[in-house]
Enzyme design. Structure first.
Site, short mmCIF file in Angstrom:
data_model
loop_
_atom_site.label_atom_id
_atom_site.label_comp_id
_atom_site.label_asym_id
_atom_site.label_seq_id
_atom_site.Cartn_x
_atom_site.Cartn_y
_atom_site.Cartn_z
N GLU A 116 0.86 -1.18 0.00
CA GLU A 116 0.00 0.00 0.00
C GLU A 116 0.89 1.23 0.00
O GLU A 116 1.93 1.23 0.67
CB GLU A 116 -0.89 0.07 1.25
N TYR A 128 8.15 1.87 -7.37
CA TYR A 128 7.46 0.56 -7.43
C TYR A 128 7.16 0.16 -8.87
O TYR A 128 7.27 -1.01 -9.22
CB TYR A 128 6.16 0.62 -6.62
#
Ligand code: COA
Length: 165
Positions: A116, A128
């Site tokens: 998250e 990411y």
């Protein structure tokens, strides 16, 4: 870590498993990186009592410049956190640390990884994406300090690593 921004070569970084005695230095990174930092007790608990947990530290000149962690359950890994001290950011160390975490996850048989991230945290989201993470949903009001939404991201590590070669 009260010092000017460090200019480093990421080749000098040493990445290893986090140990209990690292926690005071990890807390420096934590407090410099997050508005709601974990406590040292939380790290102690992760290292001592969570058999699914894996935490790595990145050292420069024997100082801890960053850390990352995950829980691995069967073939999935959940990244709990990653942080590089502000003095050391923007020099490839976060990427190096996440690469080491992914490598460890894959060596444990993990095929998919999730995490998250704050909706506003574009820097982390860009990092990411370099590892194949894509948005897959939203947790509304997930962050208790400002009720910010969390973006849930997933990476299919097998597909992603196949694209590398
Ligand atoms: C996210 C974080 C770990 C990145 O660490 P870092 O060492 O600065 O990152 P790197 O230098 O390895 O950069 C890797 C990639 O991240 C992204 N990135 C890093 N800094 C960036 C910036 N200032 N602006 C935009 N993208 C950036 C880029 O995609 C970069 O790849 P590129 O250099 O090929 O463009 C670091 O910013 C941090 O600790 N932030 C606070 C804690 C946090 O938000 N953690 C994530 C919680 S979900």
């Amino acid at each position: 870590m009260e010092q000017a921004k460090q200019s480093v070569s990421s080749d000098m970084a040493v990445i290893r498993q986090m140990r209990i005695q690292d926690i005071p230095q990890v807390m420096n990174v934590e407090h410099a990186s997050f508005t709601v930092p974990w406590t040292s007790e939380a790290f102690t608990n992760e290292l001592n009592n969570n058999r699914f947990a894996c935490y790595l530290v990145l050292e420069m000149d024997r100082r801890i410049a960053g850390y990352a962690g995950m829980w691995t359950i069967v073939d999935e890994a959940h990244v709990t956190n990653i942080a590089i001290h502000p003095d050391y950011r923007g020099q490839g160390l976060g990427e190096k640390l996440l690469a080491a975490l992914v490598k460890q996850a894959m060596s444990l048989g993990t095929q998919k990884m999730t995490l998250e991230v704050r909706e506003s945290n574009e820097i982390a989201q860009r990092l990411y994406r370099k590892f194949g993470f894509e948005p897959a949903g939203v947790r509304k009001g997930y962050y208790t300090d400002n009720q910010e939404d969390a973006v849930i991201m997933w990476s299919d590590l097998l597909k992603w690593s196949a694209h590398l070669s």
